[in-house]
Scaffold this motif. Structure first.
Motif, PDB file in Angstrom:
ATOM      1  N   LYS A  21       0.826  -1.209   0.000  1.00  0.00           N
ATOM      2  CA  LYS A  21       0.000   0.000   0.000  1.00  0.00           C
ATOM      3  C   LYS A  21       0.856   1.253   0.000  1.00  0.00           C
ATOM      4  N   ALA A  22       1.921   1.229   0.813  1.00  0.00           N
ATOM      5  CA  ALA A  22       2.822   2.379   0.876  1.00  0.00           C
ATOM      6  C   ALA A  22       3.510   2.609  -0.464  1.00  0.00           C
ATOM      7  N   ALA A  23       3.911   1.534  -1.111  1.00  0.00           N
ATOM      8  CA  ALA A  23       4.555   1.651  -2.422  1.00  0.00           C
ATOM      9  C   ALA A  23       3.594   2.243  -3.437  1.00  0.00           C
ATOM     10  N   GLN A  24       2.334   1.823  -3.365  1.00  0.00           N
ATOM     11  CA  GLN A  24       1.323   2.347  -4.278  1.00  0.00           C
ATOM     12  C   GLN A  24       1.117   3.840  -4.061  1.00  0.00           C
ATOM     13  N   LEU A  25       1.054   4.255  -2.785  1.00  0.00           N
ATOM     14  CA  LEU A  25       0.879   5.684  -2.470  1.00  0.00           C
ATOM     15  C   LEU A  25       2.089   6.508  -2.899  1.00  0.00           C
ATOM     16  N   ALA A  26       3.273   5.915  -2.756  1.00  0.00           N
ATOM     17  CA  ALA A  26       4.510   6.621  -3.122  1.00  0.00           C
ATOM     18  C   ALA A  26       4.816   6.516  -4.607  1.00  0.00           C
ATOM     19  N   GLU A  27       4.028   5.699  -5.310  1.00  0.00           N
ATOM     20  CA  GLU A  27       4.182   5.506  -6.758  1.00  0.00           C
ATOM     21  C   GLU A  27       5.558   4.954  -7.113  1.00  0.00           C
ATOM     22  N   ILE A  28       5.995   3.965  -6.299  1.00  0.00           N
ATOM     23  CA  ILE A  28       7.222   3.221  -6.621  1.00  0.00           C
ATOM     24  C   ILE A  28       6.904   1.742  -6.417  1.00  0.00           C
ATOM     25  N   SER A  29       7.790   0.871  -6.855  1.00  0.00           N
ATOM     26  CA  SER A  29       7.555  -0.574  -6.712  1.00  0.00           C
ATOM     27  C   SER A  29       7.834  -1.008  -5.285  1.00  0.00           C
ATOM     28  N   PRO A  30       7.165  -2.082  -4.805  1.00  0.00           N
ATOM     29  CA  PRO A  30       7.454  -2.592  -3.460  1.00  0.00           C
ATOM     30  C   PRO A  30       8.919  -2.952  -3.284  1.00  0.00           C
ATOM     31  N   ALA A  31       9.551  -3.486  -4.343  1.00  0.00           N
ATOM     32  CA  ALA A  31      10.965  -3.862  -4.247  1.00  0.00           C
ATOM     33  C   ALA A  31      11.838  -2.631  -4.012  1.00  0.00           C
ATOM     34  N   ALA A  32      11.521  -1.533  -4.740  1.00  0.00           N
ATOM     35  CA  ALA A  32      12.306  -0.299  -4.588  1.00  0.00           C
ATOM     36  C   ALA A  32      12.104   0.287  -3.187  1.00  0.00           C
ATOM     37  N   LEU A  33      10.872   0.209  -2.677  1.00  0.00           N
ATOM     38  CA  LEU A  33      10.589   0.719  -1.337  1.00  0.00           C
ATOM     39  C   LEU A  33      11.331  -0.104  -0.285  1.00  0.00           C
ATOM     40  N   SER A  34      11.321  -1.431  -0.445  1.00  0.00           N
ATOM     41  CA  SER A  34      12.016  -2.303   0.492  1.00  0.00           C
ATOM     42  C   SER A  34      13.512  -2.004   0.512  1.00  0.00           C
ATOM     43  N   LYS A  35      14.035  -1.716  -0.666  1.00  0.00           N
ATOM     44  CA  LYS A  35      15.464  -1.407  -0.783  1.00  0.00           C
ATOM     45  C   LYS A  35      15.797  -0.108  -0.049  1.00  0.00           C
ATOM     46  N   LYS A  36      14.907   0.887  -0.146  1.00  0.00           N
ATOM     47  CA  LYS A  36      15.141   2.177   0.522  1.00  0.00           C
ATOM     48  C   LYS A  36      15.099   2.023   2.042  1.00  0.00           C
ATOM     49  N   ILE A  37      14.153   1.196   2.532  1.00  0.00           N
ATOM     50  CA  ILE A  37      14.061   0.999   3.980  1.00  0.00           C
ATOM     51  C   ILE A  37      15.272   0.216   4.489  1.00  0.00           C
ATOM     52  N   SER A  38      15.718  -0.754   3.717  1.00  0.00           N
ATOM     53  CA  SER A  38      16.931  -1.499   4.097  1.00  0.00           C
ATOM     54  C   SER A  38      18.122  -0.560   4.167  1.00  0.00           C
ATOM     55  N   LYS A  39      18.199   0.373   3.219  1.00  0.00           N
ATOM     56  CA  LYS A  39      19.274   1.365   3.212  1.00  0.00           C
ATOM     57  C   LYS A  39      19.189   2.255   4.450  1.00  0.00           C
ATOM     58  N   LEU A  40      17.948   2.622   4.828  1.00  0.00           N
ATOM     59  CA  LEU A  40      17.744   3.457   6.014  1.00  0.00           C
ATOM     60  C   LEU A  40      18.203   2.713   7.270  1.00  0.00           C
ATOM     61  N   GLU A  41      17.822   1.436   7.377  1.00  0.00           N
ATOM     62  CA  GLU A  41      18.217   0.645   8.540  1.00  0.00           C
ATOM     63  C   GLU A  41      19.732   0.479   8.602  1.00  0.00           C
ATOM     64  N   LYS A  42      20.332   0.285   7.443  1.00  0.00           N
ATOM     65  CA  LYS A  42      21.800   0.114   7.396  1.00  0.00           C
ATOM     66  C   LYS A  42      22.510   1.393   7.821  1.00  0.00           C
TER      67      LYS A  42
END
Length: 300
Positions: A21-42
């Protein structure tokens, strides 16, 4: 170090309770969103989310971060909204209340000019001397003269209004000219009663000395135009805002008395309810009104 975009996406995921749902609202793919959050955690060196196929929840660190970053999206939207009118043009309606003197003399033309510059915008202007409750009455803006007592409102100074003593030449022919403020007590002084104080006690200053002179007369009114007409007819002396009789003095129909003495001064303010982000259209209207006042400062 995380940036505002990454924090905003993290807040969006928490509020949407779903990566998809968040990816849809942000207009990016779930994979790209997951990658950004992983980067944030790192970049923070800590896990923020527990992710399973069925459930998404915050870690203790994630909850702390969310509480500090959840307003980022709102702040970004507010910032964009504040400047969007530059590209889209002003639109909507502004409701305002103004004093009768200023409304009739300057503000009607100034506000109409502002509306002509912004054809998608309309202004509803009420002319009234009462200090209305802006929030209760649904007003966006007021022009007020005098002391602001409501601390929940914001007041932006526009100009100083100077008061003068004047009368018609025909009155001078019959009764002579007062040479000092004290001599006014022997004249028919007509009172302007629309004010908290000072209707029958006229303020004067000269150098470092300031005082009040008690006056009396056979006519008093709360309407400036009624007072002006009585003065033009030669019935007495009045103490009024200079702007209300400026044109009459330019024509010679009224004459200023005691010009070496200073009368009362009252600030003219643009007043509006407190908001975190002031409306762009209201801000620009205030700037336009201030500019119009400044261009006609000789009236005041």
């Amino acid at each position: 170090m995380p940036n505002a975009s990454e924090l905003a996406l993290f807040s969006l995921i928490v509020e949407a309770k779903s990566f998809n749902k968040a990816a849809q609202l942000a207009e990016i793919s779930p994979a790209a969103l997951s990658k950004k959050i992983s980067k944030l955690e790192k970049s923070l060196g800590i896990q923020l989310l527990y992710r399973t196929t069925r459930r998404l929840s915050l870690t203790e660190a994630g909850e702390v971060l969310y509480n500090h970053s959840k307003d980022i999206n709102k702040q970004v939207n507010d910032a964009v909204s504040a400047v969007s009118s530059f590209s889209e043009g002003l639109s909507g309606t502004i409701k305002m209340t103004v004093p009768t003197i200023s409304g009739e003399l300057i503000l009607a033309q100034a506000v109409a000019e502002f509306c002509q510059r912004h054809p998608k915008l309309s202004v509803e202007m009420r002319l009234e001397n009462e200090f209305v409750d802006l929030i209760k009455e649904g007003q966006d803006l007021a022009i007020r003269t005098g002391v602001l007592s409501d601390s929940s409102l914001i007041a932006k100074p526009l100009l100083q209004s100077n008061w003068i003593v004047c009368c018609a030449p025909t009155y001078i022919e019959k009764h002579g000219i007062p040479k000092t403020p004290q001599e006014l007590s022997r004249h028919n002084c007509m009172a302007y009663t629309y004010q908290d104080k000072g209707a029958h006690d006229w303020y004067f200053s000269q150098s470092d000395e300031a005082y009040y002179v008690k006056i009396s007369g056979n006519f008093a009114t709360n309407n400036s135009q009624a007072l002006r007409k009585a003065a033009l007819a030669g019935y007495g002396i009045v103490y009024v805002p200079r702007c209300s009789v400026y044109d009459d003095m330019q024509r010679g129909d009224l004459v200023q008395l005691l010009p070496e003495f200073h009368g009362r001064q009252l600030g003219i303010y643009a007043v509006y309810p407190y908001t975190k982000h002031q409306s762009q259209k209201v801000r620009l209207l205030i700037e336009h009104i201030k500019d119009c006042y400044q261009r006609q400062a000789e009236y005041f």
